[in-house]
Design an enzyme around this catalytic site. Structure first.
Site, short mmCIF file in Angstrom:
data_model
loop_
_atom_site.label_atom_id
_atom_site.label_comp_id
_atom_site.label_asym_id
_atom_site.label_seq_id
_atom_site.Cartn_x
_atom_site.Cartn_y
_atom_site.Cartn_z
N GLU A 223 -12.03 -14.34 -37.18
CA GLU A 223 -11.95 -12.84 -37.46
C GLU A 223 -11.18 -12.73 -38.94
O GLU A 223 -9.95 -12.22 -39.42
CB GLU A 223 -10.89 -12.26 -36.46
N GLU B 139 -14.24 -14.29 -27.78
CA GLU B 139 -13.04 -13.48 -27.10
C GLU B 139 -13.42 -12.23 -26.42
O GLU B 139 -14.40 -11.67 -26.90
CB GLU B 139 -11.81 -13.14 -27.96
C1 BGP Z 1 -8.13 -10.83 -31.53
C2 BGP Z 1 -7.43 -12.32 -31.89
C3 BGP Z 1 -6.78 -12.97 -30.98
C4 BGP Z 1 -6.06 -12.35 -30.20
C5 BGP Z 1 -6.80 -10.94 -29.57
C6 BGP Z 1 -5.77 -9.79 -28.90
O1 BGP Z 1 -8.14 -10.25 -32.70
O2 BGP Z 1 -8.36 -13.29 -32.60
O3 BGP Z 1 -5.94 -14.00 -31.74
O4 BGP Z 1 -4.61 -11.82 -30.36
O5 BGP Z 1 -7.37 -10.24 -30.97
O6 BGP Z 1 -5.18 -9.02 -29.83
P1 BGP Z 1 -3.72 -8.65 -29.63
O7 BGP Z 1 -2.82 -9.90 -29.19
O8 BGP Z 1 -3.18 -8.15 -31.07
O9 BGP Z 1 -3.61 -7.65 -28.58
#
Ligand code: BGP
Length: 477
Positions: free
Chosen positions: A159, A366
């Site tokens: 990302e 993800e």
């Molecule tokens: C994405 C990232 C992850 C993860 C996920 C959830 O942007 O790649 O590392 O954290 O989001 O985000 P958050 O934990 O901020 O809710």
């Protein structure tokens, strides 16, 4: 369709968010360690203590029928200093993970950089400094040489947009700056780093394929007027194209560069770096999907970049770029406690759009939902997570039926871990992790449910549920 046997199903994690052991066995501080300690913010010093539970975690992934595990390597655990000295204990830790995966029949899907930058680079300006990008080349080479005999799926960067925009523009991630010039430089340097990561991979003749992971935000206009279409283009450049076009086509969108050149200094974009970017494009795209966005033409007001980090359901974030576009909310949609729109249809349309445009294999690297949950020895009955995952997997399967070349699906996250800024209270795991010192693993209901999805190759997924009522198409809120 039933997905074929080579399709990867698994859970995802990232080093900083789960390993803990922040200063163990020769690991140096990362930018996150440094900034969060300095500001006294919730940190991941211990997190899920994956460093000490790793074998148990991989055994659980196997028990859950997973065929892959997406995790990241920690630069500050592997490289000790600016001279590039390798920390053998760091290499040993990742060998342990990779060997355990091999023994369990689980494919390692490895991200080289997931936001934890060694502090010795942060001190010199972090990603705003091209030296950081150049140093990434050595780090990536060390990783491929150490693990490339067993790893076949590599991701350069997780990302690029998300952590640079939050760190340099929004200002709520390290280094907590709000400076568009720095954001542009960091964005350029991270794409250069990714291309350098691809370059050393190709030069070294390593087996397998290499891609990039993007926080994918499909953009919808509120109507089909030309003003809305222009707003969509601006928002798509802002959210997606500068990463995806650059990674796949080797070029930044020229209309975006033209626009930026009117206000900002683009001298970091040197011809020799642009040539590296052009020559080293990716084999695949990993798309992290959480939500899409609806936009309309900007009307008035200053640029606003706000996210809901409080976890109080009612609050909405707001993204508005002066002169470009303004985000609106569809009143018919559902939202998470952190104000993220839940919209599986966006995944269906987004996958089709990405494949039509880029023609490279895609992974959902993800997808998941963050919730408040109490973890005890009793499994959490997370029917809300099952419903979220079920609808998004349905959207993916529909896109595959329509010809999209999907190669894998990863739930964020395999087990509960630290959520950037929100700490351990925002939980995404298929497996719960208790808050006490034992960090006990307690699979949630979604863990068994996901196992059945994998066993049936997606056949148990109900495809009729997720499709939104047509009246709830994007509109101004
Ligand atoms: C994405 C990232 C992850 C993860 C996920 C959830 O942007 O790649 O590392 O954290 O989001 O985000 P958050 O934990 O901020 O809710």
């Amino acid at each position: 369709m039933t997905v074929d046997k080579g399709f990867l199903w698994g859970g995802a994690t990232a080093a900083y968010q789960c390993e803990g052991a922040w200063d163990a066995d020769g690991k140096v501080s990362s930018n996150w360690d440094w900034w969060l300690h300095e500001r006294g913010l919730p940190n991941a010093d211990v997190a899920s203590d994956h460093y000490h539970h790793v074998l148990e975690d991989i055994a659980l992934a196997k028990e859950g029928g997973h065929t892959a595990y997406r995790f990241s390597l920690s630069w500050p655990r592997i490289i000790k200093d600016r001279e590039g000295t390798v920390n053998e204990a760091g290499i040993a830790f990742y060998n342990k993970i990779i060997d355990a995966c091999a023994e369990a029949g689980i494919e390692p899907f490895v991200t080289v950089f997931h936001w934890d930058l060694p502090v010795y680079w942060e001190e010199l300006g972090g990603w705003t400094n091209t030296q950081t990008a150049l140093a990434f080349e050595h780090y990536a080479r060390v990783c491929y040489e150490a693990f490339g005999d067993r790893v076949r799926s590599w991701v350069t960067i997780n990302e690029p947009k998300w952590f640079t925009s939050r760190g340099y523009l929004v200002g709520d991630y390290p280094p907590f700056h709000q400076n568009a010039q720095e954001y542009i430089q960091a964005g350029f340097n991270i794409m250069l780093a990714s291309a350098l990561g691809v370059k050393v991979f190709r030069e070294g003749g390593f087996e397998g394929s290499i891609g990039i992971v993007h926080s994918y935000t499909p953009v919808y206009g509120i109507d089909d007027t030309i003003e809305s279409q222009i707003a969509v283009r601006y928002a798509d450049n802002f959210n997606n194209n500068w990463v995806l076009d650059t990674a796949v086509f080797g070029e930044f969108p020229i209309d975006l560069v033209t626009e930026l050149s009117r206000t900002y200094d683009l001298s970091c974009m040197k011809p020799e770096y642009l040539r590296i970017i052009k020559a080293n494009t990716v084999d695949f795209l990993g798309l992290n999907y959480y939500s899409s966005t609806d936009v309309k033409a900007w009307t008035e007001g200053e640029t606003t970049l706000r996210f809901n980090t409080s976890g109080k359901g009612g609050e909405r974030g707001k993204i508005m770029v002066k002169g470009w576009f303004e985000q609106v909310y569809n009143p018919h949609h559902k939202f998470t406690d952190w104000g993220m729109e839940i919209y599986p249809e966006g995944l269906y349309h987004g996958l089709k759009k990405a494949f039509d445009k880029y023609h490279v294999p895609l992974y959902i690297s993800e997808n998941g939902i963050g919730c408040y949950e109490d973890i005890t020895d009793e499994p959490v009955h997370d029917d809300y997570r099952i419903s979220f995952l079920q609808d998004h997997i349905a959207a993916m399967l529909d896109a595959m039926d329509d010809g999209v070349d999907m190669r894998g699906y990863f739930v964020w996250s395999l087990f509960d871990l630290y959520s950037w800024i929100s700490g351990m209270e925002k939980r995404y795991g298929l497996i719960g992790v208790t808050d006490d010192e034992e960090h006990r693993r307690v699979p949630k209901d979604s863990f068994a449910w996901f196992k059945r999805v994998i066993e049936t190759g997606g056949d148990c997924i109900d495809r009729s549920q997720y499709k939104d009522d047509p009246v709830a198409s994007p509109e101004s809120a």
